[in-house]
Enzyme design. Structure first.
Site, PDB file in Angstrom:
ATOM      1  N   CYS A  91       0.088  29.886 -32.223  1.00  0.00           N
ATOM      2  CA  CYS A  91       0.762  29.034 -31.248  1.00  0.00           C
ATOM      3  C   CYS A  91       0.002  28.986 -29.938  1.00  0.00           C
ATOM      4  CB  CYS A  91       2.163  29.537 -30.983  1.00  0.00           C
ATOM      5  SG  CYS A  91       3.095  29.605 -32.473  1.00  0.00           S
ATOM      6  N   ALA A 129      12.561  28.331 -37.424  1.00  0.00           N
ATOM      7  CA  ALA A 129      13.035  29.357 -36.490  1.00  0.00           C
ATOM      8  C   ALA A 129      13.087  28.839 -35.055  1.00  0.00           C
ATOM      9  CB  ALA A 129      12.145  30.588 -36.575  1.00  0.00           C
ATOM     10  N   THR A 130      12.212  27.897 -34.712  1.00  0.00           N
ATOM     11  CA  THR A 130      12.235  27.356 -33.351  1.00  0.00           C
ATOM     12  C   THR A 130      13.598  26.720 -33.076  1.00  0.00           C
ATOM     13  OG1 THR A 130       9.853  26.987 -33.375  1.00  0.00           O
ATOM     14  CG2 THR A 130      11.124  25.693 -31.784  1.00  0.00           C
ATOM     15  N   GLN A 141       8.945  37.418 -38.359  1.00  0.00           N
ATOM     16  CA  GLN A 141       7.823  38.172 -38.945  1.00  0.00           C
ATOM     17  C   GLN A 141       8.295  39.422 -39.690  1.00  0.00           C
ATOM     18  OE1 GLN A 141       4.885  36.945 -39.203  1.00  0.00           O
ATOM     19  NE2 GLN A 141       4.759  35.394 -37.599  1.00  0.00           N
ATOM     20  N   SER A 194      12.614  31.925 -40.705  1.00  0.00           N
ATOM     21  CA  SER A 194      11.748  30.777 -40.991  1.00  0.00           C
ATOM     22  C   SER A 194      11.281  30.840 -42.434  1.00  0.00           C
ATOM     23  CB  SER A 194      10.545  30.815 -40.054  1.00  0.00           C
ATOM     24  OG  SER A 194       9.688  29.742 -40.329  1.00  0.00           O
ATOM     25  N   GLY A 195      11.130  29.663 -43.057  1.00  0.00           N
ATOM     26  CA  GLY A 195      10.687  29.622 -44.455  1.00  0.00           C
ATOM     27  C   GLY A 195       9.181  29.785 -44.629  1.00  0.00           C
ATOM     28  N   HIS A 196       8.415  29.135 -43.735  1.00  0.00           N
ATOM     29  CA  HIS A 196       6.985  29.006 -44.061  1.00  0.00           C
ATOM     30  C   HIS A 196       6.169  30.275 -43.839  1.00  0.00           C
ATOM     31  CE1 HIS A 196       5.106  28.197 -39.953  1.00  0.00           C
ATOM     32  NE2 HIS A 196       6.381  28.066 -39.667  1.00  0.00           N
TER      33      HIS A 196
HETATM   34  N1  PLP Z   1       9.105  33.403 -34.048  1.00  0.00           N
HETATM   35  C1  PLP Z   1       7.994  34.039 -34.418  1.00  0.00           C
HETATM   36  C2  PLP Z   1       7.881  35.518 -34.178  1.00  0.00           C
HETATM   37  C3  PLP Z   1       6.940  33.352 -35.038  1.00  0.00           C
HETATM   38  O1  PLP Z   1       5.825  34.008 -35.393  1.00  0.00           O
HETATM   39  C4  PLP Z   1       7.078  31.952 -35.243  1.00  0.00           C
HETATM   40  C5  PLP Z   1       5.968  31.156 -35.817  1.00  0.00           C
HETATM   41  O2  PLP Z   1       4.819  31.314 -35.481  1.00  0.00           O
HETATM   42  C6  PLP Z   1       8.265  31.324 -34.840  1.00  0.00           C
HETATM   43  C7  PLP Z   1       9.256  32.082 -34.247  1.00  0.00           C
HETATM   44  C8  PLP Z   1       8.477  29.849 -35.040  1.00  0.00           C
HETATM   45  O3  PLP Z   1       8.878  29.580 -36.355  1.00  0.00           O
HETATM   46  P1  PLP Z   1       8.951  28.083 -36.900  1.00  0.00           P
HETATM   47  O4  PLP Z   1       7.548  27.642 -37.127  1.00  0.00           O
HETATM   48  O5  PLP Z   1       9.744  28.195 -38.178  1.00  0.00           O
HETATM   49  O6  PLP Z   1       9.662  27.257 -35.902  1.00  0.00           O
END
Ligand code: PLP
Length: 376
Positions: free
Chosen positions: A321, A68-69, A178, A198-200
Site C-alpha cells: 500500500c 477489509a478496507t 494478516q 479480507s479474502g484475497h
Molecule cells: N489491513 C491490513 C493489515 C492489510 O494488510 C490490508 C491489505 O493490505 C488491509 C487491511 C486491506 O484489505 P483489503 O484489500 O481487503 O481492503
C-alpha cells in the site's frame, strides 16, 4: 516463479476458483423471491456459516463487504455515528494499516481525541499501555492483530479483555487481515466487538471481505440502499466472490496449525540464511511466521525488488500500500534510518519452501555483488 508477496495478495486456490465459477452460474439475485434467487441465497448462507465457524462466531454476526478496507471503515465510522456525540476519545496504534489509520484521522479532524500508541523497544504494545490510554470518554479502541509490514503480533486478546472488564461500553475493533486463517482466531477470546477480514490474503478473490459484528451491538450503515446484509451493507451480494471466500476458508480449516508450523520452519531458515549471508538485517523477530521484514544494507529496496523481479522472484518493499513511499510504520518499529530505504518484506504462503528461500538468497547475494559494483 517464486512469489513472496503474499501479504499483498495471494494466488486464489483451486477450490476458490471452482467456487467462483459455480457462484457465477448460480446467477439469481439472493433477494429475489423465486427459486433462482433462493439458490443464490442458499450459497451465501452456506459461506456465512463457514466464515462464522472459522472464528467461532454466529452466522448472523458475519456481514459480507468488498474487503477489509470497507469493513474497517464501516466499523470505525459506525462506532462514531453511534457513540461519537457523547464520547470523544479513540485509542489506536501508530502502525495500523491505512484502512484504519485514515478513517481515524478523519474523525480526529471532526473533533475526536486520538491516542496513538507506539510499539515499545520489543515491538510490542502492552495490554497495560492500551488500558492506561482508555478512559470513560473512550468510545473506540482499534488495534490490529498482526502488523502487515513487520509481522509483529500484538496481544489484542489481553488488551481487549482488560478494557471490556473496566469499560464494557467501549467498542473494540481488530483488523485481523494478516492473522485470519494463519493464526487461530476466536472472536470470543479476542474480546472484539468488530473484526475486519479480507479474502484475497487467504487465497480467495480480491474484492471480498467480511465484518464480524457482535450480536450485542448495532451500528448504523455506511452504505444505504436495498437493505442487504440486514441493512448494514446495502448492495446486491457478490455471490461469486462470496463463494470464493467461503471455499478458500473451508480449504484452510483444520490446516492452520500445520501450515503455521511449516511457515515457521521456512521463516527460521530465512532468518538463519540472512545472518549467514552478511550485510543483511532482520528487522523484527518473533512475530507471524508469514511475514519477515529484512534490510539489505546499501541497496535501495526498489532497485533490489526490480533486480529480483527479473529473476522471477516477487517481494515487496515495505508494504504494497505504501507504493514505494518511505514507511512510517518501519520507523515505529525502530528500524535505523540508514536501513529504512533498504527494507524488503518477504511474505510467504502455505506453499513456500526452503528451496524458494535458497533461490531468494542466492539472487540477493548476486545483487549485493553486481549492484554494489555499479555503485562504485
Ligand atoms: N489491513 C491490513 C493489515 C492489510 O494488510 C490490508 C491489505 O493490505 C488491509 C487491511 C486491506 O484489505 P483489503 O484489500 O481487503 O481492503
Amino acid at each position: 516463479m517464486i512469489y513472496l508477496d503474499n501479504a499483498a495478495t495471494t494466488k486464489p486456490c483451486k477450490e476458490a476458483v471452482t467456487a467462483v465459477v459455480n457462484g457465477l452460474e448460480t446467477f439469481g439475485n439472493p433477494s429475489s423471491l423465486h427459486s433462482l434467487g433462493l439458490d443464490a441465497e442458499t450459497l451465501v448462507t452456506q459461506q456465512r456459516e463457514i466464515i462464522a465457524n472459522a472464528i467461532g462466531a454466529q452466522p448472523k454476526e458475519i456481514y459480507f463487504t468488498s474487503g477489509a478496507t470497507e469493513s474497517s471503515n464501516t466499523a470505525i465510522f459506525g462506532a462514531y455515528a453511534a457513540h461519537g456525540k457523547r464520547k470523544h476519545r479513540i485509542v489506536t496504534t501508530t502502525v495500523e494499516h491505512p484502512s484504519v489509520a485514515r478513517p481515524i484521522e478523519k474523525l480526529e479532524k471532526l473533533g475526536c481525541e486520538v491516542i496513538r500508541l507506539s510499539p515499545d523497544e520489543n515491538g510490542q504494545i502492552t495490554p497495560k499501555a492500551v488500558l492506561d490510554a482508555v478512559n470513560d470518554d473512550t468510545f473506540l479502541v482499534s488495534i490490529m492483530l498482526v502488523n502487515n509490514e513487520t509481522g509483529a503480533v500484538f496481544d489484542v486478546p489481553s488488551a481487549f479483555s482488560m478494557i471490556k472488564k473496566k469499560y464494557p461500553q467501549t467498542l473494540t475493533h481488530c483488523d485481523c487481515v494478516q492473522g485470519f486463517m494463519k493464526l487461530p482466531i476466536s472472536a470470543k477470546k479476542l474480546c472484539a466487538d468488530m473484526i475486519s477480514l479480507s479474502g484475497h490474503k487467504i487465497y480467495a478473490p480480491k474484492g471480498i471481505g467480511a465484518l464480524y459484528l457482535t450480536s450485542k451491538i448495532h451500528l448504523p450503515p455506511l452504505l444505504l440502499g436495498g437493505g442487504q446484509e440486514k441493512g448494514l451493507r446495502s448492495g446486491t451480494e457478490s455471490v461469486p466472490l462470496i463463494c470464493g471466500f467461503g471455499a478458500a476458508v473451508k480449504a484452510l480449516l483444520g490446516r492452520v496449525d500445520e501450515n503455521f508450523k511449516n511457515a515457521k520452519a521456512v521463516q527460521d531458515y530465512l532468518v538463519q540464511k540472512c545472518s549467514e549471508n552478511g550485510g543483511m538485517t532482520v528487522n523484527f523477530i518473533g512475530g507471524s511466521p508469514y511475514i519477515t521484514s529484512i534490510a539489505v544494507e546499501g541497496l535501495k529496496s526498489e532497485v533490489l525488488l526490480h533486480f529480483l523481479e527479473k529473476k522471477d522472484i516477487f517481494v515487496s518493499s515495505g508494504s504494497a500500500c505504501s507504493k514505494g513511499k518511505k514507511s512510517s510504520v518501519i520507523k515505529e518499529f525502530r528500524v535505523p534510518d540508514a536501513l529504512s530505504d533498504s527494507v524488503l518484506r518477504i511474505s510467504i504462503s502455505a506453499e513456500t519452501t526452503t528451496q524458494d528461500i535458497d533461490a531468494l538468497m542466492s539472487a540477493i547475494s548476486e545483487a549485493q555483488g553486481s549492484l554494489a559494483r555499479i555503485k562504485k
